[in-house]
Design a protein around this motif. Structure first.
Motif, PDB file in Angstrom:
ATOM      1  N   LEU A 169     -18.034   0.630   4.353  1.00 53.05           N
ATOM      2  CA  LEU A 169     -17.011   0.220   3.382  1.00 53.05           C
ATOM      3  C   LEU A 169     -16.636  -1.247   3.535  1.00 53.05           C
ATOM      4  CD1 LEU A 169     -14.628   3.322   3.437  1.00 53.05           C
ATOM      5  CD2 LEU A 169     -16.351   2.733   1.739  1.00 53.05           C
ATOM      6  N   SER A 170     -16.728  -1.762   4.764  1.00 55.75           N
ATOM      7  CA  SER A 170     -16.304  -3.147   4.968  1.00 55.75           C
ATOM      8  C   SER A 170     -17.467  -4.129   4.784  1.00 55.75           C
ATOM      9  CB  SER A 170     -15.688  -3.315   6.359  1.00 55.75           C
ATOM     10  OG  SER A 170     -16.680  -3.151   7.355  1.00 55.75           O
ATOM     11  N   ARG A 202     -16.314 -10.415   2.137  1.00 57.39           N
ATOM     12  CA  ARG A 202     -16.586  -9.525   3.276  1.00 57.39           C
ATOM     13  C   ARG A 202     -17.641 -10.088   4.218  1.00 57.39           C
ATOM     14  NH1 ARG A 202     -17.032  -3.673   0.409  1.00 57.39           N
ATOM     15  NH2 ARG A 202     -15.058  -3.717  -0.715  1.00 57.39           N
ATOM     16  N   GLN A 203     -18.534 -10.897   3.650  1.00 55.69           N
ATOM     17  CA  GLN A 203     -19.560 -11.540   4.459  1.00 55.69           C
ATOM     18  C   GLN A 203     -18.942 -12.322   5.618  1.00 55.69           C
ATOM     19  OE1 GLN A 203     -23.091 -11.481   3.346  1.00 55.69           O
ATOM     20  NE2 GLN A 203     -23.033 -11.818   5.553  1.00 55.69           N
ATOM     21  N   LYS A 220     -12.415   5.957  -0.452  1.00 54.68           N
ATOM     22  CA  LYS A 220     -11.421   4.935  -0.175  1.00 54.68           C
ATOM     23  C   LYS A 220     -10.072   5.423  -0.654  1.00 54.68           C
ATOM     24  CE  LYS A 220     -13.586   0.526  -0.703  1.00 54.68           C
ATOM     25  NZ  LYS A 220     -13.510  -0.811  -1.275  1.00 54.68           N
ATOM     26  N   ALA A 221      -9.084   5.416   0.221  1.00 62.73           N
ATOM     27  CA  ALA A 221      -7.738   5.801  -0.202  1.00 62.73           C
ATOM     28  C   ALA A 221      -7.107   4.674  -0.999  1.00 62.73           C
ATOM     29  CB  ALA A 221      -6.882   6.128   1.011  1.00 62.73           C
ATOM     30  N   HIS A 244     -15.203   4.482  16.526  1.00 58.86           N
ATOM     31  CA  HIS A 244     -16.134   5.169  15.626  1.00 58.86           C
ATOM     32  C   HIS A 244     -17.535   4.677  15.929  1.00 58.86           C
ATOM     33  CE1 HIS A 244     -12.738   6.578  13.421  1.00 58.86           C
ATOM     34  NE2 HIS A 244     -12.388   5.394  12.995  1.00 58.86           N
ATOM     35  N   PHE A 262     -24.796  -6.154   6.709  1.00 61.36           N
ATOM     36  CA  PHE A 262     -24.092  -7.307   6.152  1.00 61.36           C
ATOM     37  C   PHE A 262     -25.053  -8.290   5.486  1.00 61.36           C
ATOM     38  CE2 PHE A 262     -19.548  -7.228   7.042  1.00 61.36           C
ATOM     39  CZ  PHE A 262     -19.479  -6.000   7.672  1.00 61.36           C
ATOM     40  N   LEU A 284     -15.027  -6.716  11.721  1.00 59.90           N
ATOM     41  CA  LEU A 284     -13.898  -5.828  12.027  1.00 59.90           C
ATOM     42  C   LEU A 284     -14.216  -4.950  13.230  1.00 59.90           C
ATOM     43  CD1 LEU A 284     -11.306  -4.140  11.424  1.00 59.90           C
ATOM     44  CD2 LEU A 284     -12.694  -2.825   9.819  1.00 59.90           C
ATOM     45  N   PRO A 299     -12.420  -1.842  14.597  1.00 54.99           N
ATOM     46  CA  PRO A 299     -11.280  -0.980  14.298  1.00 54.99           C
ATOM     47  C   PRO A 299     -10.635  -0.414  15.553  1.00 54.99           C
ATOM     48  CG  PRO A 299     -13.323   0.144  13.765  1.00 54.99           C
ATOM     49  CD  PRO A 299     -13.693  -1.219  14.254  1.00 54.99           C
ATOM     50  N   PHE A 356     -16.020  -9.686  -3.741  1.00 55.16           N
ATOM     51  CA  PHE A 356     -15.977  -8.987  -2.452  1.00 55.16           C
ATOM     52  C   PHE A 356     -17.164  -9.299  -1.554  1.00 55.16           C
ATOM     53  CE2 PHE A 356     -19.200  -5.671  -2.835  1.00 55.16           C
ATOM     54  CZ  PHE A 356     -19.438  -5.654  -4.199  1.00 55.16           C
ATOM     55  N   ARG A 357     -18.306  -9.605  -2.167  1.00 57.63           N
ATOM     56  CA  ARG A 357     -19.474  -9.861  -1.312  1.00 57.63           C
ATOM     57  C   ARG A 357     -19.274 -11.098  -0.451  1.00 57.63           C
ATOM     58  NH1 ARG A 357     -24.078  -6.704  -2.999  1.00 57.63           N
ATOM     59  NH2 ARG A 357     -23.618  -5.775  -5.003  1.00 57.63           N
ATOM     60  N   ASN A 400     -27.900  -6.551  -2.488  1.00 55.48           N
ATOM     61  CA  ASN A 400     -28.075  -6.878  -1.081  1.00 55.48           C
ATOM     62  C   ASN A 400     -29.227  -6.045  -0.504  1.00 55.48           C
ATOM     63  OD1 ASN A 400     -27.789  -7.290   1.666  1.00 55.48           O
ATOM     64  ND2 ASN A 400     -25.560  -7.364   1.555  1.00 55.48           N
ATOM     65  N   VAL A 446     -17.380  11.297  11.305  1.00 56.98           N
ATOM     66  CA  VAL A 446     -17.159  10.640  12.591  1.00 56.98           C
ATOM     67  C   VAL A 446     -16.461   9.291  12.449  1.00 56.98           C
ATOM     68  CG1 VAL A 446     -19.091  11.778  13.729  1.00 56.98           C
ATOM     69  CG2 VAL A 446     -19.433   9.559  12.659  1.00 56.98           C
ATOM     70  N   GLY A 447     -16.280   8.825  11.206  1.00 57.73           N
ATOM     71  CA  GLY A 447     -15.501   7.601  10.999  1.00 57.73           C
ATOM     72  C   GLY A 447     -16.331   6.332  10.893  1.00 57.73           C
ATOM     73  N   THR A 448     -17.641   6.423  11.140  1.00 56.18           N
ATOM     74  CA  THR A 448     -18.449   5.204  11.078  1.00 56.18           C
ATOM     75  C   THR A 448     -18.592   4.669   9.652  1.00 56.18           C
ATOM     76  OG1 THR A 448     -20.394   6.610  11.073  1.00 56.18           O
ATOM     77  CG2 THR A 448     -19.814   5.624  13.154  1.00 56.18           C
ATOM     78  N   LYS A 491       0.837  -1.197   0.000  1.00 50.98           N
ATOM     79  CA  LYS A 491       0.000   0.000   0.000  1.00 50.98           C
ATOM     80  C   LYS A 491       0.871   1.245   0.000  1.00 50.98           C
ATOM     81  CE  LYS A 491      -3.517   2.684   0.258  1.00 50.98           C
ATOM     82  NZ  LYS A 491      -4.429   2.780  -0.915  1.00 50.98           N
ATOM     83  N   PRO A 504     -20.530  -6.208   2.856  1.00 44.30           N
ATOM     84  CA  PRO A 504     -20.601  -6.855   1.536  1.00 44.30           C
ATOM     85  C   PRO A 504     -21.619  -6.184   0.623  1.00 44.30           C
ATOM     86  CG  PRO A 504     -21.773  -8.165   3.144  1.00 44.30           C
ATOM     87  CD  PRO A 504     -21.181  -7.016   3.890  1.00 44.30           C
ATOM     88  N   CYS A 543     -10.023  -5.767   4.822  1.00 43.61           N
ATOM     89  CA  CYS A 543     -11.455  -5.540   5.069  1.00 43.61           C
ATOM     90  C   CYS A 543     -12.116  -4.658   4.015  1.00 43.61           C
ATOM     91  CB  CYS A 543     -11.649  -4.926   6.444  1.00 43.61           C
ATOM     92  SG  CYS A 543     -11.189  -6.052   7.768  1.00 43.61           S
ATOM     93  N   GLY A 544     -11.354  -4.149   3.061  1.00 44.43           N
ATOM     94  CA  GLY A 544     -11.973  -3.384   1.987  1.00 44.43           C
ATOM     95  C   GLY A 544     -12.112  -1.899   2.264  1.00 44.43           C
ATOM     96  N   ILE A 545     -11.458  -1.416   3.313  1.00 48.73           N
ATOM     97  CA  ILE A 545     -11.563   0.012   3.634  1.00 48.73           C
ATOM     98  C   ILE A 545     -10.539   0.811   2.828  1.00 48.73           C
ATOM     99  CG2 ILE A 545     -11.253   1.678   5.523  1.00 48.73           C
ATOM    100  CD1 ILE A 545     -12.386  -0.616   7.305  1.00 48.73           C
ATOM    101  N   LEU A 546      -9.454   0.144   2.451  1.00 48.37           N
ATOM    102  CA  LEU A 546      -8.454   0.776   1.586  1.00 48.37           C
ATOM    103  C   LEU A 546      -8.320  -0.060   0.318  1.00 48.37           C
ATOM    104  CD1 LEU A 546      -5.550   1.484   4.116  1.00 48.37           C
ATOM    105  CD2 LEU A 546      -7.066   3.179   3.091  1.00 48.37           C
ATOM    106  N   ASN A 547      -7.914   0.595  -0.752  1.00 48.13           N
ATOM    107  CA  ASN A 547      -7.611  -0.139  -1.976  1.00 48.13           C
ATOM    108  C   ASN A 547      -6.132  -0.494  -1.999  1.00 48.13           C
ATOM    109  OD1 ASN A 547     -10.183  -0.080  -3.204  1.00 48.13           O
ATOM    110  ND2 ASN A 547      -9.845   2.046  -3.796  1.00 48.13           N
ATOM    111  N   TYR A 579       0.302   5.182   0.072  1.00 52.92           N
ATOM    112  CA  TYR A 579      -0.729   6.212   0.261  1.00 52.92           C
ATOM    113  C   TYR A 579      -0.535   7.345  -0.731  1.00 52.92           C
ATOM    114  CZ  TYR A 579      -2.533   4.249   4.616  1.00 52.92           C
ATOM    115  OH  TYR A 579      -3.138   3.448   5.550  1.00 52.92           O
TER     116      TYR A 579
END
Ligand SMILES: Nc1ncnc2c1ncn2[C@@H]1O[C@H](COP(=O)(O)OP(=O)(O)OP(=O)(O)O)[C@@H](O)[C@H]1O
Ligand SMILES: [Mg+2]
Lengths: 308, 253
Positions: free
Chosen positions: B93-94, A77-78, B252-253, A88, A106, A82, A84, A73-74, B2, B86-88, A12, B96, A52-56, A14
């Motif tokens: 993003l995670s 991720r299912q 998404k970064a 949050h 989900f 996570l 974190p 991905f479905r 979904n 707030v980051g939620t 990764k 499916p 977890c798919g939060i970053l590429n 950035y």
């Protein structure tokens, strides 16, 4: 046994050009507890966020029980839950609403009985109708765990679950982790503390500066980590090591005034007793002695040096 | 697709709005009533009729559009900006789900709320002025299409914004002036020819004109053009959303 997660050549970079992860290869076994150790900024959270798919990812692939995290991905991720590192939370929502929301997100049908059980397991049941802003920090962390468990994941990521958590909650947490593992859930957690890894993990991975420098069975690592050093300050300097002491792992320092003996704390016999007896027999007088356990930091240093 | 996830996002957003429903209903109802008092009664006393419609009734479609646009944009932009802030958003993003489900959930909820407000304001207007709706089908069409289109637009703003100032910027600096200058309170036939031509560049004019046509059959531009315009906006917004989806822009970064 198949792998829960296979990571290959994952890196990764950035925006702005900083590379936080360099070509990580890692297989996480089904049903194990893997602890990822590493100092601040090592790349632990980045690694988890990629899976977890939060970053590429910049390069590389990740497979979750055979499902590619991008193409499929479905399905991938299912399987994953996570928790974190940062807290949050939906401040204005109730605990009950937010946990049920997570389950729906989900793709799972509502299951009040399951959500009730999760909240009870985490001692949150009496708080279920409270707004999250009315909870303490430790309770918020438990809410985040409840959210992650609401869709019954087979793989759970806990990013520094014990940060800001009291002893009681930590105990509860480890109990929960063990119970999940008994149900076959694979668990990946990050920590700064070797003792935590020692307490709970089956395997330990060490990340430093974006590289996975070691992944090992905990027992094996503890053997390595378990090295202690005994430093002996001598009254008089030794011109050279006497023959009688040559079979010890001794390092002569400070012009023969200091002997450093490395030994294994986990071994049945550390050899300290006989070393001291042999010194005595050879007529070498000891002024002072000191023992020192090699720290995680030392391990990092030696591992990084080895890696060069 | 979904559907459980769409339902979860939609209901969660609706619940959030329900908590603030009172404020969000009271303020547009109050300001609409004020418009009626000021424009309908005070000024309307002098203008009386525009294109054969009583002035108070003439401004109703414009007032509804004003609320619809402002609320669609602010609801949808805030709806997606807040979890980013707030980051939620990590959870979304995670999950499916693809971007399509995220958009349907958030935009659907925002558009629903705008629709509810639009209907409430229409009902309020009935208390003040005589209103007739000649083309109920097209009235509902404009109501729904505008809510959806501008909720999409708000969603895009919410993704683009990286601070609360930006969140306010476009609604305040662009949308409100366009609505006011888009013939909410007047017919462009009342303007001098030069300004009439300038106004034709205002996209909001087409929405208000079409919407008013569905009430009174009076329009600044032909209704076909209005309908085409709303599909054109919708297409632009969908295109932008598609681009965000492809690039993960600011999500998404
Ligand atoms: N969004 C970002 N943009 C640029 N650099 C980032 C970003 N997020 C993290 N980094 C950098 O990537 C590196 C790894 O960060 P990461 O959060 O993965 O570390 P970590 O191992 O989780 O640390 P900690 O133990 O403190 O949580 C750090 O040097 C960090 O500054
Ligand atoms: Mg971290």
């Amino acid at each position: 046994m198949p792998n829960a997660i296979s990571i290959s050549n994952l890196s990764k970079t950035y925006e702005g050009g900083f590379t936080a992860l360099h070509g990580i290869d890692l297989d996480i076994r089904d049903g194990e507890i893997l602890a990822l150790l590493g100092p601040n900024g090592a790349g632990k959270t980045t690694l988890i966020s990629l899976v977890c798919g939060i970053l590429n990812p910049t390069t590389g692939t990740v497979n979750v029980q055979g499902h590619d995290i991008i193409k499929d991905f479905r399905a991938a991720r299912q399987l994953i839950g996570l928790v974190p590192q940062e807290l949050h939370v939906e401040t204005f929502e109730t605990v009950w609403a937010t946990v049920n929301y997570s389950r729906g997100l989900f793709g799972k049908k509502p299951d009040p009985a399951l959500c009730e059980r999760i909240l009870k397991d985490l001692s949150l049941w009496d708080k279920k109708d409270n707004k999250i802003m009315q909870l303490s920090g430790g309770m918020k962390r438990r809410v985040m765990i409840a959210k992650a468990l609401a869709h019954e994941p087979r793989i759970l990521f806990l990013d520094e679950p014990t940060a800001g958590v009291d002893v009681e909650l930590r105990k509860d947490m480890w109990q929960l982790v063990r119970r999940l593992r008994e149900n076959g859930v694979t668990i990946i957690l990050t920590t700064h503390y070797i003792e935590e890894a020692e307490e709970i993990a089956d395997r330990v991975g060490v990340i430093n500066k974006g590289r996975l420098i070691l992944v090992e069975e905990k027992k094996e690592l503890m053997r390595k980590l378990g090295k202690k050093q005994l430093t002996l300050e001598l009254v008089e300097g030794l011109p050279e090591l006497p023959e009688a002491l040559s079979h010890y792992d001794l390092d002569v320092q400070d012009g023969g005034r200091r002997l450093v003996y490395s030994y294994d704390t986990q071994a049945a016999r550390t050899g300290i007793g006989s070393l001291l007896a042999d010194l005595n027999r050879a007529g070498i007088a000891v002024k002072d002695l000191d023992t020192e356990q090699s720290s995680l930091e030392d391990i990092f240093v030696s591992l990084v040096e080895e890696a060069r | 697709m979904n559907f459980e996830a769409i339902k979860a996002i939609y209901l969660f957003e609706m619940a959030r709005m329900r908590r603030t429903l009172l404020q969000s209903v009271i303020s547009p109802v109050l300001s609409t009533s004020l418009y009626f008092v000021v424009f309908g009664s005070a000024i309307g006393g002098r203008i009386q009729e525009v294109e054969g419609v009583q002035y108070g009734a003439f401004i109703v479609p414009g007032l509804i559009m004003l609320t619809l646009l402002q609320n669609s944009i602010s609801n949808a932009s805030f709806g997606i900006y807040f979890p980013k802030f707030v980051g939620t958003i990590y959870e979304v993003l995670s999950a499916p789900i693809s971007f399509v489900e995220i958009v349907i959930g958030y935009v659907g909820a925002a558009a629903t709320k705008s629709l509810i407000l639009g209907v409430i304001i229409l009902a309020t207007a009935f208390l003040f002025v005589p209103i007739e709706i000649r083309h109920p089908f097209w009235m509902v069409f404009f109501l729904v299409a505008t809510s959806i289109t501008f909720s999409l637009f708000g969603f895009i703003i919410g993704i683009w914004a990286d601070g609360f100032e930006k969140l306010q910027l476009i609604p305040l600096l662009v949308v409100t002036p366009l609505v006011f200058l888009g013939g909410s309170f007047y017919s462009i036939h009342m303007l001098p020819p030069f300004w009439r031509d300038v106004t034709l560049f205002n996209p909001v004019l087409y929405l208000i004109s079409g919407f008013r046509w569905s009430f009174y059959e009076t329009a600044d531009v032909s209704v076909g053009v209005s309908i085409a315009m709303i599909f054109f906006f919708l297409a632009i917004c969908l295109g932008l959303v598609w681009w965000i989806f492809r690039t993960g822009y600011r999500l998404k970064a």
